[in-house]
Design a protein around this motif. Structure first.
Motif, PDB file in Angstrom:
ATOM      1  N   UNK A   1       1.050  -1.294   0.473  1.00  0.00           N
ATOM      2  CA  UNK A   1       0.147   0.362  -0.121  1.00  0.00           C
ATOM      3  C   UNK A   1       0.572   1.097  -0.111  1.00  0.00           C
ATOM      4  N   UNK A   2       0.902   2.090  -0.979  1.00  0.00           N
ATOM      5  CA  UNK A   2       0.709   3.057  -0.580  1.00  0.00           C
ATOM      6  C   UNK A   2       0.373   4.639   0.053  1.00  0.00           C
ATOM      7  N   UNK A   3       1.680   5.065   1.292  1.00  0.00           N
ATOM      8  CA  UNK A   3       1.157   6.051   2.124  1.00  0.00           C
ATOM      9  C   UNK A   3       1.482   7.549   1.571  1.00  0.00           C
ATOM     10  N   UNK A   4       0.365   8.173   1.275  1.00  0.00           N
ATOM     11  CA  UNK A   4       0.254   9.272   0.848  1.00  0.00           C
ATOM     12  C   UNK A   4      -0.194  10.812   2.478  1.00  0.00           C
ATOM     13  N   UNK A   5       1.053  11.032   2.872  1.00  0.00           N
ATOM     14  CA  UNK A   5       0.073  11.948   3.750  1.00  0.00           C
ATOM     15  C   UNK A   5       1.011  13.495   3.587  1.00  0.00           C
ATOM     16  N   UNK A   6      -0.020  14.261   4.360  1.00  0.00           N
ATOM     17  CA  UNK A   6      -0.209  16.181   4.299  1.00  0.00           C
ATOM     18  C   UNK A   6       0.041  16.141   5.588  1.00  0.00           C
ATOM     19  N   UNK A   7       0.944  17.044   5.724  1.00  0.00           N
ATOM     20  CA  UNK A   7       0.856  17.812   6.788  1.00  0.00           C
ATOM     21  C   UNK A   7       0.425  19.543   6.712  1.00  0.00           C
ATOM     22  N   UNK A   8      -0.349  20.019   7.691  1.00  0.00           N
ATOM     23  CA  UNK A   8      -1.673  21.139   7.116  1.00  0.00           C
ATOM     24  C   UNK A   8      -1.456  22.019   8.893  1.00  0.00           C
ATOM     25  N   UNK A   9      -0.602  23.209   8.912  1.00  0.00           N
ATOM     26  CA  UNK A   9      -0.319  23.707   9.649  1.00  0.00           C
ATOM     27  C   UNK A   9      -0.836  25.291   9.568  1.00  0.00           C
ATOM     28  N   UNK A  10      -1.011  25.860  10.239  1.00  0.00           N
ATOM     29  CA  UNK A  10      -2.256  26.695  10.305  1.00  0.00           C
ATOM     30  C   UNK A  10      -3.118  27.236   9.401  1.00  0.00           C
ATOM     31  N   UNK A  11      -4.243  25.677   8.784  1.00  0.00           N
ATOM     32  CA  UNK A  11      -4.776  26.344   8.254  1.00  0.00           C
ATOM     33  C   UNK A  11      -4.050  26.393   6.541  1.00  0.00           C
ATOM     34  N   UNK A  12      -2.693  25.819   6.743  1.00  0.00           N
ATOM     35  CA  UNK A  12      -2.255  25.359   5.012  1.00  0.00           C
ATOM     36  C   UNK A  12      -1.434  24.399   5.080  1.00  0.00           C
ATOM     37  N   UNK A  13      -1.435  24.063   3.552  1.00  0.00           N
ATOM     38  CA  UNK A  13      -0.801  22.753   3.377  1.00  0.00           C
ATOM     39  C   UNK A  13       0.413  23.097   3.743  1.00  0.00           C
ATOM     40  N   UNK A  14       1.490  22.623   4.685  1.00  0.00           N
ATOM     41  CA  UNK A  14       2.605  23.060   3.710  1.00  0.00           C
ATOM     42  C   UNK A  14       3.991  21.438   3.599  1.00  0.00           C
TER      43      UNK A  14
ATOM     44  N   UNK B   1      -2.891   4.734   1.010  1.00  0.00           N
ATOM     45  CA  UNK B   1      -3.103   4.905   2.365  1.00  0.00           C
ATOM     46  C   UNK B   1      -3.541   6.462   2.330  1.00  0.00           C
ATOM     47  N   UNK B   2      -4.313   7.185   2.553  1.00  0.00           N
ATOM     48  CA  UNK B   2      -3.935   9.119   2.853  1.00  0.00           C
ATOM     49  C   UNK B   2      -4.113   9.422   4.384  1.00  0.00           C
ATOM     50  N   UNK B   3      -3.150  10.336   4.672  1.00  0.00           N
ATOM     51  CA  UNK B   3      -3.099  10.825   5.873  1.00  0.00           C
ATOM     52  C   UNK B   3      -2.889  12.000   5.953  1.00  0.00           C
ATOM     53  N   UNK B   4      -3.733  13.200   6.383  1.00  0.00           N
ATOM     54  CA  UNK B   4      -4.222  14.719   6.874  1.00  0.00           C
ATOM     55  C   UNK B   4      -3.675  14.566   7.934  1.00  0.00           C
ATOM     56  N   UNK B   5      -2.954  15.010   8.650  1.00  0.00           N
ATOM     57  CA  UNK B   5      -2.325  15.994   9.506  1.00  0.00           C
ATOM     58  C   UNK B   5      -2.586  17.129  10.084  1.00  0.00           C
ATOM     59  N   UNK B   6      -2.809  17.721  11.299  1.00  0.00           N
ATOM     60  CA  UNK B   6      -2.056  18.948  11.723  1.00  0.00           C
ATOM     61  C   UNK B   6      -1.625  18.929  12.832  1.00  0.00           C
ATOM     62  N   UNK B   7      -0.548  19.988  12.146  1.00  0.00           N
ATOM     63  CA  UNK B   7       0.600  19.965  13.219  1.00  0.00           C
ATOM     64  C   UNK B   7       0.650  21.132  14.220  1.00  0.00           C
TER      65      UNK B   7
END
Length: 109
Positions: free
Chosen positions: A1-14, A103-109
């Motif tokens: 499975x390919x894992x795609x992870x996005x990190x969002x900080x202060x409402x912006x994808x970073x 596998x899609x992961x979107x995290x707020x940091x």
């Protein structure tokens, strides 16, 4: 499975990262891996070559790619949002068709 992870900080994808293999089919003919890779590289090229936004890019021979604009100026981060949100949308749409391979992961940091 390919894992795609996005990190969002202060409402912006970073940042985003791609790791693993979809295993939809044999290496070299895996359309899911190819599609995810093509989108991720195209968006990186847009950030780096078209928008000229300072970024960190890390790659490994096994297909790993990580791109971060977290240290860029807020105005540059704002410019990149259209591209990053487009990448996220593309991955979400692929996941709807190939859910067991992405596998899609979107995290707020």
């Amino acid at each position: 499975m390919v894992e795609v992870r996005f990190l969002r900080k202060n409402e912006r994808l970073v940042s985003y990262s791609i790791d693993g293999h979809a295993e939809y089919s044999e290496p070299g003919s895996d359309i899911v891996c190819a599609a995810v890779s093509a989108l991720a590289i195209t968006i990186y090229n847009g950030i780096d070559e078209i928008l000229k936004i300072p970024n960190l890019c890390d790659t490994k021979d096994d297909g790993y790619l990580a791109v971060s604009i977290d240290s860029a100026e807020a105005s540059d981060q704002d410019k990149a949002q259209l591209l990053l949100e487009t990448l996220k949308l593309g991955i979400e749409q692929m996941k709807s068709s190939y859910e067991e391979y992405i596998n899609l992961i979107i995290e707020e940091v």
